[in-house]
Scaffold this active site. Sequence first.
Site, PDB file in Angstrom:
ATOM      1  N   THR A 243     -46.244   7.126 -14.969  1.00  0.00           N
ATOM      2  CA  THR A 243     -46.578   8.033 -13.368  1.00  0.00           C
ATOM      3  C   THR A 243     -46.058   9.258 -13.867  1.00  0.00           C
ATOM      4  O   THR A 243     -44.618   9.397 -14.083  1.00  0.00           O
ATOM      5  CB  THR A 243     -46.139   7.116 -12.317  1.00  0.00           C
ATOM      6  OG1 THR A 243     -46.818   6.217 -12.270  1.00  0.00           O
ATOM      7  CG2 THR A 243     -46.407   8.050 -10.817  1.00  0.00           C
ATOM      8  N   CYS A 328     -15.015  15.938 -29.778  1.00  0.00           N
ATOM      9  CA  CYS A 328     -13.859  15.344 -29.792  1.00  0.00           C
ATOM     10  C   CYS A 328     -14.199  13.803 -29.369  1.00  0.00           C
ATOM     11  O   CYS A 328     -14.393  13.351 -28.180  1.00  0.00           O
ATOM     12  CB  CYS A 328     -13.001  15.884 -28.491  1.00  0.00           C
ATOM     13  SG  CYS A 328     -11.199  16.111 -28.715  1.00  0.00           S
TER      14      CYS A 328
END
Lengths: 404, 131
Positions: A243, A328
């Site tokens: 949809t 990181c």
Amino acid sequence: MTVKTPIYLDYSATTPVDPRVAEKMIPYITEFFGNPASRSHSFGWTAEKAVENAREEVAKLVNADPREIVWTSGATESNNLAIKGAAHFYSGKGKHIITVMTEHKAVIDPVRELEREGFEATFLQPEPNGLVDIEKFKAAIRPDTVLASVMFVNNEIGVIQDIEAIGNICREHGIIFHVDAAQATGKVAIDLEKLPVDLMSFSAHKTYGPKGIGALYVRRKPRVRLEAQMHGGGHERGLRSGTLATHQIVGMGEAFRIAREEMELENARIRRLRDRLLAGLQEIDEVYVNGDLKQRVPHNLNISFNFVEGESLIMAVKDIAVSSGSACTSASLEPSYVLRALGRSDELAHSSIRFSIGRFTTEEDVDYTVALMKSKIGKLRELSPLWEMHQEGIDLSKVEWAAH
Amino acid sequence: MAYSDKVLDHYENPRNVGSLDKNDPHVGTGMVGAPACGDVMKLQIKVNDSGIIEDAKFKTYGCGSAIASSSLVTEWLKGKSLDEAAQIKNSAIAEELALPPVKIHCSVLAEDAIKAAVADLKSKQSDKEVA
């Protein structure tokens, strides 16, 4: 005027939704909530009309036919649909794919997946300035090459690839050409009537639209075919079932309309801000711009600060929201694969920062950033034994380090 | 990544940053780590005639935890004898700074830097005795 921190300089990661876009979206959540696939009542017709208007706006920004635009959930889905969809459909013609080492993971990983399925792929290394050498691209073509995927604007370093030249080569060889343009819309002019591109991925949230919506351009002439990746109700001419998210689509349409109308003025303003930022940062010693400075969108400035370690650099600049070249992770620092592909050393890749400027960046933001970087880089270098050695004239590459 | 208050304090206000004259016979220098690994620590100690450390300085290229570990040990070293200095264990550094497991290597590096500085000083002093 005082600036409010943290200053947002990460527009390449995502952009805020333009208030004009948000305003346009809201009625489609509450009032006009109909399913655009409902053909039997006005709720559906209203939603369908909004979806088709938006499709037209997206098509207009890139000078395409609205019938060539397929809604997806974002550029990642568009890339998956384009790459896997085309590779699967045309696999009878050959099973070799060409792409570039500096592509977004949403291109690299679908190609890797195809490799697991038995396709072969060439990952071209770009030149040290981040651009693809056309001759090297030609040399990578094989008789069984069916698909090439090259991004328009790089997300980390902002360089603009020569899409027209690469597209022309693909045409000559009958290779389907896909372009990830997530970082390009509203930043560079795109004319798909002229550009020899078969498939192009778009995202709304990099261009002041909402997250969770994107589109794939699928050329009609000459017609390009795809195998659907999402099966269901046969939405989007069977290419992408599910949809339609009317409010998201309305937002993307409005965002792309604004981009088309304001791009020229906005880019000139952003270029002035970028030049100001660059001039300020270049007053610091030992800074290196990553990626070509000319063939580049003005929104992006990626700079390495030598002799400063990446993680401490990120700690130092917490007043500005930027991205770092060292992702990181929990256990270790991984230098950016994009910067590594340009041949940057681990140290320089780690100590890089991507500043990305956008619609709501001000001159004050830029001046604050320059002053902050000068003071923090100065402080970290005061702490750095490497900087001290550099000042003493020691060539660090010749030092024998006690590895640990 | 979340840092402890102590790490942040040492990072924001590092103690004893700087360099001592590495040619001074009373100064020992330890340099450990490698740029490619993301940490380099330089630790220097200066002893008085009774062999007590009266000054310590550091410079560190590395993450916040590496900076904090080296800053902390410069504080601890002052007033210690060389033998006492060599007793400083990485576990004590890690505990004091509440380092998470992925940052333990920073405290190991600080311990190595102390050992290297002490060894440098001892070798200088034994050279002097021979001469």
